[in-house]
Design an enzyme around this catalytic site. Structure first.
Site, short mmCIF file in Angstrom:
data_model
loop_
_atom_site.label_atom_id
_atom_site.label_comp_id
_atom_site.label_asym_id
_atom_site.label_seq_id
_atom_site.Cartn_x
_atom_site.Cartn_y
_atom_site.Cartn_z
N THR A 58 116.41 71.57 53.56
CA THR A 58 115.30 72.90 53.96
C THR A 58 115.45 73.29 52.36
O THR A 58 116.72 73.98 51.90
CB THR A 58 116.28 73.30 54.39
OG1 THR A 58 116.34 72.94 55.98
CG2 THR A 58 115.02 74.88 55.17
N LYS A 100 128.42 78.31 67.51
CA LYS A 100 127.73 77.54 69.15
C LYS A 100 128.98 76.22 69.49
O LYS A 100 129.85 75.93 68.15
CB LYS A 100 126.56 77.24 68.80
CG LYS A 100 126.28 75.45 68.07
CD LYS A 100 124.86 75.44 68.37
CE LYS A 100 124.58 74.12 67.26
NZ LYS A 100 123.13 73.51 67.97
N GLY A 132 123.89 82.58 64.59
CA GLY A 132 124.17 82.34 63.56
C GLY A 132 124.40 80.97 62.63
O GLY A 132 123.42 80.48 63.06
N CYS A 185 122.19 77.59 59.54
CA CYS A 185 120.37 77.38 59.32
C CYS A 185 120.04 78.32 59.28
O CYS A 185 119.12 79.25 58.32
CB CYS A 185 120.00 76.40 59.95
SG CYS A 185 120.60 74.53 59.38
N PHE A 221 115.65 79.01 73.80
CA PHE A 221 116.44 79.92 72.63
C PHE A 221 115.67 81.14 73.72
O PHE A 221 115.28 82.02 73.00
CB PHE A 221 115.22 79.73 71.62
CG PHE A 221 115.75 78.44 71.03
CD1 PHE A 221 115.54 77.40 71.34
CD2 PHE A 221 116.86 78.94 69.78
CE1 PHE A 221 116.70 75.96 70.17
CE2 PHE A 221 117.77 78.08 69.28
CZ PHE A 221 117.38 76.69 69.45
N GLU A 257 114.85 68.45 57.63
CA GLU A 257 115.57 67.83 59.10
C GLU A 257 115.53 68.76 60.23
O GLU A 257 115.94 70.26 59.84
CB GLU A 257 117.30 66.89 58.55
CG GLU A 257 117.58 66.68 59.31
CD GLU A 257 117.10 65.52 60.46
OE1 GLU A 257 116.61 64.94 59.83
OE2 GLU A 257 116.77 65.26 61.48
N LYS A 306 109.23 73.30 57.88
CA LYS A 306 110.42 73.21 58.61
C LYS A 306 111.06 75.12 58.52
O LYS A 306 111.77 75.23 59.66
CB LYS A 306 111.77 72.81 57.36
CG LYS A 306 112.84 73.41 57.64
CD LYS A 306 113.36 72.63 59.28
CE LYS A 306 114.58 73.03 59.44
NZ LYS A 306 115.89 72.56 59.97
N LEU A 320 117.32 68.58 62.97
CA LEU A 320 118.96 68.26 63.86
C LEU A 320 119.35 69.04 64.06
O LEU A 320 119.34 70.26 63.26
CB LEU A 320 119.56 66.88 63.51
CG LEU A 320 120.09 67.02 62.43
CD1 LEU A 320 121.55 68.27 62.01
CD2 LEU A 320 121.05 65.78 61.30
N VAL A 342 123.92 67.11 57.58
CA VAL A 342 122.61 66.50 57.43
C VAL A 342 122.34 64.78 56.77
O VAL A 342 122.33 63.85 57.63
CB VAL A 342 121.86 67.25 56.45
CG1 VAL A 342 120.49 66.77 56.55
CG2 VAL A 342 121.91 68.72 57.57
P1 NAD Z 1 126.65 70.85 53.62
O1 NAD Z 1 126.98 72.15 52.56
O2 NAD Z 1 127.25 70.26 55.11
O3 NAD Z 1 126.74 69.66 52.90
C1 NAD Z 1 126.28 69.07 51.77
C2 NAD Z 1 127.07 68.32 50.80
O4 NAD Z 1 125.96 68.14 49.36
C3 NAD Z 1 128.08 68.69 50.21
O5 NAD Z 1 129.37 67.39 51.23
C4 NAD Z 1 128.91 69.13 48.74
O6 NAD Z 1 129.71 68.33 48.72
C5 NAD Z 1 126.87 67.30 48.29
N1 NAD Z 1 126.47 68.09 47.09
C6 NAD Z 1 126.31 68.98 46.72
N2 NAD Z 1 125.96 69.20 44.98
C7 NAD Z 1 125.55 67.24 45.33
C8 NAD Z 1 125.42 66.94 44.13
N3 NAD Z 1 124.65 66.72 43.40
N4 NAD Z 1 125.49 65.44 44.20
C9 NAD Z 1 126.09 64.76 45.70
N5 NAD Z 1 126.77 65.32 46.74
C10 NAD Z 1 125.92 67.21 46.49
O7 NAD Z 1 125.11 71.04 54.16
P2 NAD Z 1 124.05 70.29 55.08
O8 NAD Z 1 125.05 71.56 56.27
O9 NAD Z 1 124.59 68.83 55.61
O10 NAD Z 1 122.96 71.14 54.42
C11 NAD Z 1 122.10 70.11 54.33
C12 NAD Z 1 120.72 71.15 53.80
O11 NAD Z 1 120.12 70.79 55.55
C13 NAD Z 1 120.14 72.04 53.93
O12 NAD Z 1 119.65 72.46 52.84
C14 NAD Z 1 120.30 73.22 55.53
O13 NAD Z 1 119.37 74.18 55.35
C15 NAD Z 1 119.23 71.62 55.75
N6 NAD Z 1 119.99 71.79 57.39
C16 NAD Z 1 120.51 71.64 58.20
C17 NAD Z 1 120.93 71.07 59.39
C18 NAD Z 1 122.60 71.37 60.00
O14 NAD Z 1 122.41 71.70 61.34
N7 NAD Z 1 123.46 71.88 59.27
C19 NAD Z 1 120.18 71.17 59.95
C20 NAD Z 1 118.57 71.03 59.88
C21 NAD Z 1 118.87 70.76 57.86
#
Ligand code: NAD
Length: 434
Positions: free
Chosen positions: A122, A324, A260, A263, A252, A151, A207, A153, A11
């Site tokens: 989230t 996916k 899976g 999220c 969906f 977010e 969300k 996406l 994200v």
């Molecule tokens: P991710 O695990 O890919 O990335 C999180 C990043 O944050 C990691 O690189 C980690 O090293 C970094 N991090 C952790 N603590 C930190 C800190 N204190 N300072 C700086 N960096 C730090 O996670 P993601 O998939 O990007 O998801 C992030 C959030 O967005 C979650 O809450 C998720 O639910 C939400 N979200 C994800 C998606 C998706 O499709 N992946 C979609 C919508 C929302």
């Protein structure tokens, strides 16, 4: 505008690069040194179509940079986004907020001048207020507002989802914060993307409610698929007949091995936990989670049955491991629930995935055999199990595959192929709900 993105994961990196593409100056901060080192070398640490070009373009335009430490970036920022992980907390299903609060504490010490601190992760209802409390406690003098900007996406189409969103949801407490966020998203006015401005709590719940609803659609059609299998109906036709109703919608409603990914599994758990904590019920979401788990167990039974009741010493070519297509993300992928029980019963798993094999190696049992080419996974196998609908698997040389196999079983858990032509070719073909 000057923007800081805390967390450069799926994200944070996509959002940061897209904000830079809007014309803002973005610094992505991540505590993972190897991730930042890779980005500084021009490498993209995740697989997301188009992200390499987008990042390279904005880095060379001087609008996008990466670091492990603020180095003045937070001090100069108009908006600081928190986009760190919020995984399921071990033991109780609650979203683990330790990374969010660590980021908030880190931000607090660097704030100079008016700044909006925005939760993009989230997070359960009430988190933005808690982030506010954490920052205020660490830096009582700071001039800031908190906001919630969840977010929506999807991995695999993240850039177009971000650049052409169905809507942007913004939760704020002040007009000043709203103005900053509206200015940030102003380029989306050109495409008339709706911006829903609301309070912090409504944005946070939106969300979870959206993800829980989408997960409900998946579990719903998976439950219907069982009835179809028992009665000789075709879930594909049922879903089409339902989905063409504008009140229901087509998306969906694809029967398969269960949802899976990074999220839905954690967000449905967190939603249940959140409802419990606030003394309300979430019986629908509880059922959605249960149906999803039983669907995965049903897929194990389906594969076993297709192989004559036992998978012992049977070689299974598994096509697709990620949750996916078009991602390398293995978090909570159905493969993780379906393959280990087959291997426990003696199956030999030979797996192929276009992007997910490196990630899978850390998640699946060590004796999975990984094949770089689809043909190598299939040759000599007793069965093919199609687990993720990558485009590569839609146009298989089916006759060639069948000729190279020891057996003729094809279990299509994504309903990619039509049953009749598959059976006419000589496959013992089964799928989900038809
Ligand atoms: P991710 O695990 O890919 O990335 C999180 C990043 O944050 C990691 O690189 C980690 O090293 C970094 N991090 C952790 N603590 C930190 C800190 N204190 N300072 C700086 N960096 C730090 O996670 P993601 O998939 O990007 O998801 C992030 C959030 O967005 C979650 O809450 C998720 O639910 C939400 N979200 C994800 C998606 C998706 O499709 N992946 C979609 C919508 C929302």
């Amino acid at each position: 505008m000057q923007v800081v993105m805390i967390g450069a994961g799926y994200v944070g990196l996509v959002s940061g690069a897209c904000f830079a593409e809007f014309g803002h100056h973005v610094t992505c901060l991540d505590t993972a040194q190897e991730r930042i080192d890779a980005l500084l070398r021009g490498e993209i640490p995740i697989y997301e179509p188009g992200l390499d070009d987008l990042v390279a373009r904005n880095v060379s335009a001087g609008r996008l940079s990466f670091a492990t430490q603020s180095n003045g970036a937070i001090e100069n920022a108009d908006l600081v986004f928190i986009a760190v992980g919020t995984p399921t907390r071990r033991g109780d299903g609650h979203a683990d907020l330790k990374y969010v609060y660590a980021a908030a504490e880190d931000i607090a010490g660097h704030l100079r001048g008016y700044t909006v601190v925005v939760d993009k992760s989230t997070v359960p209802v009430g988190t933005a207020r808690e982030v506010r409390r954490v920052i205020k406690k660490a830096n009582p003098e700071a001039d800031f507002d908190v906001a919630s900007n969840p977010e929506f996406l999807r991995e695999g189409s993240a850039i177009s989802d971000f650049m052409r969103p169905d809507r942007v949801v913004i939760g704020v407490q002040t007009g000043r914060a709203e103005d900053k966020l509206r200015e940030l998203y102003r380029p989306l006015n050109l495409i008339e993307a709706p911006i829903v401005v609301t309070d912090l709590e409504s944005a946070e719940i939106t969300k979870y409610a959206a993800n829980a609803f989408l997960a409900t659609k998946i579990s719903f059609i998976n439950e219907i698929s069982q009835l179809c299998e028992k009665t000789g109906a075709d879930v594909h036709a049922v879903a089409r007949g339902m989905g063409l109703d504008g009140r229901i919608g087509k998306k969906f409603l694809h029967a398969g091995p269960g949802y899976g990914g990074s999220c839905f599994p954690k967000d449905t758990q967190a939603m249940i936990r959140m409802a419990q904590e606030h003394g309300t019920s979430s019986r629908i979401v509880e059922a959605v989670v249960e149906v999803n788990a039983s669907q995965k167990a049903r897929m194990v039974a389906k594969i076993k049955e297709a192989l004559g009741g036992s998978v012992a010493d049977k070689t299974i070519a598994v096509l697709g491991l990620t949750f996916k297509p078009e991602t390398d993300d293995m978090r909570d992928a159905p493969a993780l629930a379906i393959l280990p029980p087959l291997m426990d019963r003696g199956a030999i798993v030979r797996a192929h995935d276009p992007q997910g094999m490196e990630e899978a190696k850390g998640e699946l049992p060590p004796d999975v055999i990984y094949a770089d080419r689809i043909e190598d996974a299939i040759a000599g196998a007793d069965a093919i199990v199609l687990l993720t609908e990558w485009n590569e698997y839609r146009g298989l040389d089916l006759a060639g595959a069948l000729a190279s196999m020891r057996g003729n079983v094809f279990v299509d858990l994504r309903n990619v192929y039509d049953p009749e032509p598959m059976r006419a070719l000589g496959f013992e073909y089964s799928c989900v709900g038809r």
